[in-house]
Write an enzyme that holds these catalytic residues in place. Structure first.
Site, PDB file in Angstrom:
ATOM      1  N   HIS A 101      30.073 -34.485  -8.766  1.00 17.37           N
ATOM      2  CA  HIS A 101      30.506 -33.278  -9.155  1.00 17.37           C
ATOM      3  C   HIS A 101      30.601 -32.974 -10.625  1.00 17.37           C
ATOM      4  CE1 HIS A 101      33.392 -30.034  -9.990  1.00 17.37           C
ATOM      5  NE2 HIS A 101      33.068 -29.880  -8.767  1.00 17.37           N
ATOM      6  N   GLU A 173      26.430 -26.451  -6.135  1.00 19.70           N
ATOM      7  CA  GLU A 173      27.304 -25.882  -7.048  1.00 19.70           C
ATOM      8  C   GLU A 173      26.930 -25.394  -8.674  1.00 19.70           C
ATOM      9  OE1 GLU A 173      31.318 -27.562  -5.018  1.00 19.70           O
ATOM     10  OE2 GLU A 173      30.964 -28.339  -7.011  1.00 19.70           O
ATOM     11  N   SER A 219      33.765 -21.025  -7.191  1.00 18.29           N
ATOM     12  CA  SER A 219      34.556 -19.920  -7.411  1.00 18.29           C
ATOM     13  C   SER A 219      34.526 -19.027  -5.861  1.00 18.29           C
ATOM     14  CB  SER A 219      34.163 -18.784  -8.340  1.00 18.29           C
ATOM     15  OG  SER A 219      34.418 -19.623  -9.775  1.00 18.29           O
TER      16      SER A 219
END
Ligand code: 13P
Length: 263
Positions: A101, A173, A219
């Protein structure tokens, strides 16, 4: 038809008691909506401390809800103070482990070398890595981002065989869209995901890229989820803040089941 994925990482949020409360409601929702969610993969990644409580509530509940971890070590055991073993996560009953991440890469300085070792360790322990990749800044030309993604993805997958790809979920992402006010534009997401599929087809051969599970995170909200889920080559959404509210998470799961019917 591929399943659509709706997942969330809670990052460093929710106590064990809060996790139990959320999981009980989720279990009830999943059990009462079996038909609607049958072609979805729903996963929740609580904090390490709350994984066992989450598993105890969902285990044997026939709810289809998968519980995962947000990270792990690349070794199964040994002198790695403070780390969490993938072997121990498997032993606990964990199905998915997130790796790479943006916050781990940026704040904790994880490198592609470390990420690739973690991916291999998770696969070896028969769990599914959720491999996060993404460019740091929105470039003036998308080609700059695509080139970055190519190097990052191939480095992160450097220790696995093509046959393992089916057990990996790639989460695209873009870092600039995480914790932001809006997700990345739809055409931008589509272009990046299409590029990743073509890259995997080329590098691993056959239809590996077409068959690969690739989801989008950054988001995502109940307002933006439907259009992102409906993107033809996107297999799902990976949600942060919005899914901390169970009503919003359930809303997004229902949206996914509706999108899945027409996809
Ligand atoms: P937000 O949805 O809060 O932007 O977080 C996304 C994310 O990091 C999922 O891994």
């Amino acid at each position: 038809m591929k399943n659509l994925y709706v997942g969330t990482s809670w990052k460093m949020n929710k106590t064990v008691a809060e996790t139990r409360e959320y999981m009980k409601k989720m279990k009830e929702f999943m059990q009462n909506n079996g038909e609607a969610i049958k072609d979805l993969d729903v996963f929740i990644l609580p904090t390490f401390l709350a994984i066992d409580a989450a598993l105890q509530i969902t285990r044997n509940a026939n709810s289809g809800l998968k519980i995962g971890a947000q990270d792990c070590c690349w070794e199964d055991f040994g002198p790695f103070t403070g780390e969490v073993s993938p072997m121990h996560l498997k032993d606990l009953g964990v199905s998915y482990v997130e790796v790479g991440h943006a916050e781990r890469r940026e704040i904790f300085k994880e490198t592609d070398e470390m990420v690739s070792k973690k991916v291999a360790a998770i696969v070896k322990n028969k769990m599914k890595p959720i491999l996060c990749i993404g460019e740091e800044e929105k470039p003036s030309q998308i080609d700059i981002a695509l080139n970055f993604l190519k190097n990052q993805l191939l480095d992160d997958l450097s220790r696995i065989e093509s046959a393992d790809l089916k057990n990996i979920i790639i989460a695209y992402e873009p870092v600039w869209a995480i914790g932001a006010t809006a997700s990345a534009p739809l055409d931008y997401i589509k272009e990046a995901i299409d590029f990743l599929r073509a890259l995997l087809n080329k590098e691993f051969g056959g239809r590996h890229g077409d068959d690969q599970v690739i989801i989008y995170g950054g988001s995502v909200t109940p307002e933006s989820a439907k259009d992102i889920l409906a993107l033809p080559d996107n297999d799902g959404i990976f949600v942060g803040r919005s899914a901390l509210n169970i009503d919003y998470f359930i809303k997004m799961i229902i949206m996914a089941s509706e999108v899945q019917k027409v996809k």
